[in-house]
Design an enzyme around this catalytic site. Structure first.
Site, short mmCIF file in Angstrom:
data_model
loop_
_atom_site.label_atom_id
_atom_site.label_comp_id
_atom_site.label_asym_id
_atom_site.label_seq_id
_atom_site.Cartn_x
_atom_site.Cartn_y
_atom_site.Cartn_z
N LYS A 55 -9.93 80.07 14.90
CA LYS A 55 -8.76 79.52 14.21
C LYS A 55 -8.47 78.11 14.69
O LYS A 55 -8.95 77.68 15.76
CB LYS A 55 -7.55 80.42 14.45
CG LYS A 55 -7.12 80.50 15.90
CD LYS A 55 -5.94 81.44 16.07
CE LYS A 55 -5.50 81.49 17.54
NZ LYS A 55 -4.33 82.36 17.73
N ARG A 78 5.74 89.87 15.98
CA ARG A 78 5.17 88.80 15.15
C ARG A 78 4.61 89.47 13.92
O ARG A 78 5.37 90.05 13.13
CB ARG A 78 4.12 88.05 15.98
CG ARG A 78 3.83 86.64 15.51
CD ARG A 78 2.96 85.89 16.50
NE ARG A 78 1.63 86.46 16.65
CZ ARG A 78 0.67 85.95 17.43
NH1 ARG A 78 0.93 84.87 18.16
NH2 ARG A 78 -0.51 86.50 17.50
N HIS A 129 -1.92 93.04 18.69
CA HIS A 129 -2.03 91.95 19.67
C HIS A 129 -0.93 92.18 20.69
O HIS A 129 0.25 92.31 20.34
CB HIS A 129 -1.86 90.60 18.98
CG HIS A 129 -2.27 89.43 19.84
ND1 HIS A 129 -3.03 89.56 20.97
CD2 HIS A 129 -2.01 88.10 19.73
CE1 HIS A 129 -3.24 88.37 21.51
NE2 HIS A 129 -2.61 87.47 20.78
N ARG A 158 -11.60 90.51 20.94
CA ARG A 158 -11.40 89.23 20.26
C ARG A 158 -11.29 88.13 21.30
O ARG A 158 -10.28 88.02 21.99
CB ARG A 158 -10.13 89.27 19.40
CG ARG A 158 -10.07 90.42 18.41
CD ARG A 158 -8.82 90.33 17.54
NE ARG A 158 -7.59 90.29 18.31
CZ ARG A 158 -6.84 91.36 18.59
NH1 ARG A 158 -7.21 92.57 18.18
NH2 ARG A 158 -5.72 91.24 19.29
N TYR A 207 7.25 50.80 27.29
CA TYR A 207 8.60 50.81 26.74
C TYR A 207 9.64 51.21 27.77
O TYR A 207 9.46 52.12 28.56
CB TYR A 207 8.67 51.79 25.56
CG TYR A 207 7.95 51.32 24.32
CD1 TYR A 207 8.35 50.17 23.66
CD2 TYR A 207 6.87 52.03 23.82
CE1 TYR A 207 7.70 49.72 22.52
CE2 TYR A 207 6.20 51.61 22.68
CZ TYR A 207 6.62 50.45 22.04
OH TYR A 207 5.96 50.02 20.92
N CYS A 212 2.39 55.42 24.58
CA CYS A 212 2.77 54.87 23.28
C CYS A 212 2.03 55.61 22.16
O CYS A 212 1.24 56.52 22.41
CB CYS A 212 2.43 53.38 23.24
SG CYS A 212 3.14 52.43 24.60
N ASP A 216 -0.43 54.70 20.21
CA ASP A 216 -1.88 54.53 20.13
C ASP A 216 -2.51 54.10 21.44
O ASP A 216 -3.70 53.79 21.46
CB ASP A 216 -2.22 53.46 19.06
CG ASP A 216 -1.61 53.79 17.72
OD1 ASP A 216 -2.10 54.71 17.08
OD2 ASP A 216 -0.64 53.12 17.34
#
Length: 402
Positions: A47, A148, A180, A236, A281, A328, A330
């Protein structure tokens, strides 16, 4: 086995960073885990684009190494495997049934098994199968405490009865029953045994109602390593076969597992700054003496968490150096020290990878932000090119069955 390497978008890799995936590590990890489990069947969970490693490449490698099932959360992932020519059994478990009948139909046409956790889901899937003219192969999910997916114990009898009715009508075939564990990453927790007892009772109820599920599956990675008695008919594997810790007390290296994913980036700038220089920053970091700084062209748009500021996680010039100042969008800065230690523009910084090489692990990064390695590897953005070191069979297209 000789390795070949292929890389997606090499020009992009030269400008930013790169995700390197060692498929031999994937293969070795699968074989290791397969040998540890007494279950006759072994599911490799792929997944989330195989936890950021690459869906199809990892799936093929896992099957070659001994997995005989694949697991995906979303139907489109299972369909992508089929479109890539992979024919091994696939289970998919997360979809909005009422709004996904077209996708469900395509998945069933591709012989994808789907999970059912409610009568409402069952009605939709059975209806699609009826129009398709062949039964949907399903696994009934029991909620044993995770709250869930899956049917709660008080709703289980209704789901089982509806499934048996649909089997008689020829619209469903129940292949499996699964759950699960809520405490899967704490295998010794007493709630796990209670959950397994509830699961076994649910299987008995299903069989008493006339269902004949061939596959019972409970165990995820931590249980494979620490609770082998939970194996049933299939296990699994997820985090462990990518070489990450599935639980805080289960160090991958202790089990002969190693990380398959390494993230690197070039140093694009080195500069000397005086004492008292604010960095990034809001100047949340200052130099207390003259220092050399290195600029790494990755940031939170690439999945680099801001919480690594101040942490010595970046392997550069044979040593770990700290991130300095805010990360930052990038880029981020690293503190190279008072003399740069020979680091120059173009040198490769290893963000995380195999600790045996001196690099920080994804689990180290997870700990730095109060999380786990699986969050880190799944943060890595698709814009970073993936490079694969892979066996010869991968270059030829890879195994498609299981």
């Amino acid at each position: 086995m000789r390795l070949n390497a292929h890389i997606e978008s090499p020009q992009a890799a030269a400008l930013t960073g790169q995700v390197s995936v060692d498929l031999t590590a994937i293969s070795d990890n699968i074989r290791n885990l397969r040998e540890r489990s007494a279950a006759p069947h072994f599911m490799a969970v792929v997944k989330g684009n195989a936890y950021g490693h690459g869906l199809v490449d990892v799936a093929r490698t896992a099957l070659e190494a001994g997995a005989d099932w694949l697991g995906t959360a979303q139907l489109h992932e299972a369909i992508a495997l089929r479109r890539a020519g992979i024919t091994a059994p696939v289970l998919s478990w997360l979809y909005l049934a009422a709004a996904s009948s077209g996708t469900i139909r395509e998945a069933l046409e591709y012989d994808v098994d789907v999970s059912l956790g409610s009568v409402a889901q069952l009605d939709v899937v059975a209806g699609v199968a009826r129009r398709l003219g062949r039964p949907a192969v399903v696994h009934l999910e029991l909620d044993t405490g995770l709250s869930r997916g899956g049917a709660r114990a008080e709703d289980w009898a209704e789901l089982v009865a509806a499934a048996r009715c649909a089997e008689r009508a020829g619209t469903l075939s129940v292949r499996g029953v699964w759950t699960h564990l809520a405490w899967a990453d704490v295998p010794a927790h007493p709630a796990n045994m209670a959950a397994v007892d509830a699961f076994e009772e649910a299987v008995r109820e299903a069989r008493a109602a006339g269902l004949e599920p061939a596959l019972r599956h409970v165990s995820s990675s931590a249980n494979i390593l620490d609770r082998p008695e939970f194996a049933f008919d299939m296990v699994r594997a997820g985090l462990a076969f990518y070489g990450l810790a599935p639980a805080d007390h289960l160090a991958p290296a202790d089990f002969g597992l190693r990380p398959a994913l390494t993230v690197t980036a070039p140093v694009v700038l080195v500069k000397k700054v005086p004492a008292g220089t604010g960095v990034s920053y809001e100047h949340q970091a200052f130099t207390h003496e003259p220092r050399y700084l290195g600029l790494i062209p990755l940031g939170y748009a690439d999945g680099i968490p801001k919480g690594i500021s101040g942490r010595s996680l970046i392997l550069l010039g044979g040593r770990r150096v700290p991130v300095i100042g805010k990360v930052c969008m990038d880029q981020f800065m690293v503190d190279l020290g008072p003399d740069a230690n020979g680091v120059a523009v173009g040198d490769t910084a290893v963000l995380f990878g195999d600790p045996q090489t001196g690099a920080a692990s994804a689990d180290d990064w997870g700990a730095a932000i109060g999380s786990h390695g699986d969050e880190i590897i799944n943060r890595i953005a698709p814009r970073l090119p993936r490079a694969y070191e892979c066996p010869d069979y991968q270059e030829a297209g890879g195994p498609v069955g299981g």
